[in-house]
Design an enzyme around this catalytic site. Structure first.
Site, PDB file in Angstrom:
ATOM      1  NE  ARG A   1      -5.351  -5.016  -0.138  1.00 21.16           N
ATOM      2  CZ  ARG A   1      -5.486  -4.416  -1.328  1.00 21.16           C
ATOM      3  NH1 ARG A   1      -6.451  -3.539  -1.507  1.00 21.16           N
ATOM      4  NH2 ARG A   1      -4.660  -4.691  -2.307  1.00 21.16           N
TER       5      ARG A   1
ATOM      6  CE  LYS B   1       1.756  -2.753  -0.973  1.00 21.90           C
ATOM      7  NZ  LYS B   1       2.208  -4.162  -0.871  1.00 21.90           N
TER       8      LYS B   1
ATOM      9  CE1 TYR C   1      -7.509 -12.243  -1.017  1.00 21.35           C
ATOM     10  CE2 TYR C   1      -6.635 -11.314  -3.051  1.00 21.35           C
ATOM     11  CZ  TYR C   1      -6.742 -11.297  -1.677  1.00 21.35           C
ATOM     12  OH  TYR C   1      -6.075 -10.342  -0.953  1.00 21.35           O
TER      13      TYR C   1
ATOM     14  CG  HIS D   1      -3.696  -7.231  -6.486  1.00 20.42           C
ATOM     15  ND1 HIS D   1      -4.465  -8.344  -6.177  1.00 20.42           N
ATOM     16  CD2 HIS D   1      -3.273  -6.735  -5.297  1.00 20.42           C
ATOM     17  CE1 HIS D   1      -4.491  -8.502  -4.866  1.00 20.42           C
ATOM     18  NE2 HIS D   1      -3.777  -7.544  -4.311  1.00 20.42           N
TER      19      HIS D   1
ATOM     20  NE  ARG E   1      -1.985  -2.458  -0.876  1.00 19.50           N
ATOM     21  CZ  ARG E   1      -2.240  -2.259  -2.167  1.00 19.50           C
ATOM     22  NH1 ARG E   1      -2.848  -1.132  -2.550  1.00 19.50           N
ATOM     23  NH2 ARG E   1      -1.913  -3.159  -3.070  1.00 19.50           N
TER      24      ARG E   1
ATOM     25  CG  HIS F   1      -3.694  -6.479   4.972  1.00 19.59           C
ATOM     26  ND1 HIS F   1      -3.726  -5.335   4.199  1.00 19.59           N
ATOM     27  CD2 HIS F   1      -3.221  -7.454   4.161  1.00 19.59           C
ATOM     28  CE1 HIS F   1      -3.277  -5.605   2.984  1.00 19.59           C
ATOM     29  NE2 HIS F   1      -2.976  -6.887   2.930  1.00 19.59           N
TER      30      HIS F   1
END
Length: 328
Positions: A276, A206, A308, A299, A181, A273
């Protein structure tokens, strides 16, 4: 041509109890709830602002809906019909499904916090059908477009200092080459720069979760080129700096991509983004393992990464539709 650095945004004051249209007790509990999200869940400032706004809107709705500021008795007596009325009002206000889902999550989280203290009930949520989540696929670039976007030669004609062009190319190379990110790339300390024999970097993603990702040689070379040109002493500070030597703003990188997008004729979906997204999509298209891609992206859930697979299938279908003689 000097690089434009936007003035720092003024810090938002922390919400106070008066923001929440509720009894003094519930308004004070709302502040305690936000504090717990920040301390225990490590929620970002963006998440805290959004959640505080959603709960404040809900309590203001209840004040109007019930004819008085809600207290604990009102929240314990909350009915599914009250939640449906709130959702209907927000629909009328123009809120889309994604924002409604976030609002429901914030309200449920807040009421669960109160429920532990005997001040509310979350039972009504079980009888309310949430808005259908919009199905949107990440917009990945083609391999050629992604390469053009990170190629510093594509910006050779810009009247900007060479070290700035090298810096932007290094940041974009990390987004596409390591799946970071933009906030993660800009948070790398100079001391942890993946250069020379160092072929990986540990970043904090995150939720404060750390992960280590490999950094391929072309990305390392881009960073080394930037470091060789950068006029500032970076030891003890961030790897990437702005025109005056301070931490680099994400907005500067976004503006650089915006200029490139125009020059290369790329769609508006070509953002930092999107690099990514392209990293994950292209890895999957080359046979990458979904679990490995999940770890590289940071994730928490495999279901987040599985989107994806749909992106890759869509690209295959688009290629078939445009090229196959039987597709017409």
């Amino acid at each position: 041509m000097r690089e434009f650095s936007p003035p720092p945004a003024p810090k938002k004051p922390a919400p106070d109890a008066a923001r929440f249209s509720a009894s003094a007790q519930i308004a004070q509990e709302a502040l305690l709830w936000l504090q717990s999200l920040a301390a225990e869940k490590r929620a970002s400032r963006h998440t805290l602002d959004a959640y505080a706004r959603d709960v404040a809107t809900f309590l203001a709705f209840l004040t109007d809906h019930l004819g008085e500021k809600p207290d604990s008795a009102a929240l314990v007596a909350l009915q599914p019909a009250d939640l449906r009325a709130f959702l209907a009002r927000r629909r009328i206000d123009g809120l889309e499904s994604r924002s409604l889902l976030r609002a429901l999550a914030a309200i449920r989280n807040f009421l669960r916090f109160l429920e532990k203290k005997g001040l509310a009930k979350t039972d009504p949520f079980g009888a309310v059908r949430p808005p259908r989540k919009p199905h949107s696929l990440p917009k990945a670039l083609t391999v050629a477009d992604a390469r053009d976007l990170i190629d510093p030669d594509q910006r050779a004609g810009e009247a900007r200092e060479p070290w700035v062009l090298s810096r932007d190319a290094a940041v974009l190379a990390l987004l596409y080459g390591a799946g970071l990110r933009i906030s993660e790339a800009l948070s790398i300390p100079r001391a942890d720069a993946p250069v020379g024999g160092r072929d990986r970097v540990t970043i904090i993603g995150k939720g404060g979760k750390a992960r280590t990702v490999p950094v391929i040689e072309p990305v390392r070379r881009a960073i080394e080129d930037y470091l060789a040109r950068c006029p500032y002493e970076l030891s003890g500070g961030p790897l990437f700096v702005g025109a005056k030597g301070g931490p680099l703003s994400p907005r500067i990188v976004q503006l650089a991509v915006q200029r490139l997008r125009g020059g290369l004729g790329l769609p508006e979906s070509a953002t930092p983004h999107a690099l990514r997204h392209s990293f994950a999509t292209h890895l999957l298209g080359r046979g990458g393992d979904l679990r490995t891609i999940q770890e590289l992206l940071g994730h928490a859930s495999l279901s987040t990464t599985q989107i994806y697979t749909a992106v890759d299938k869509k690209r295959l279908l688009d290629a078939w539709t445009s090229a196959h003689p039987r597709a017409k």
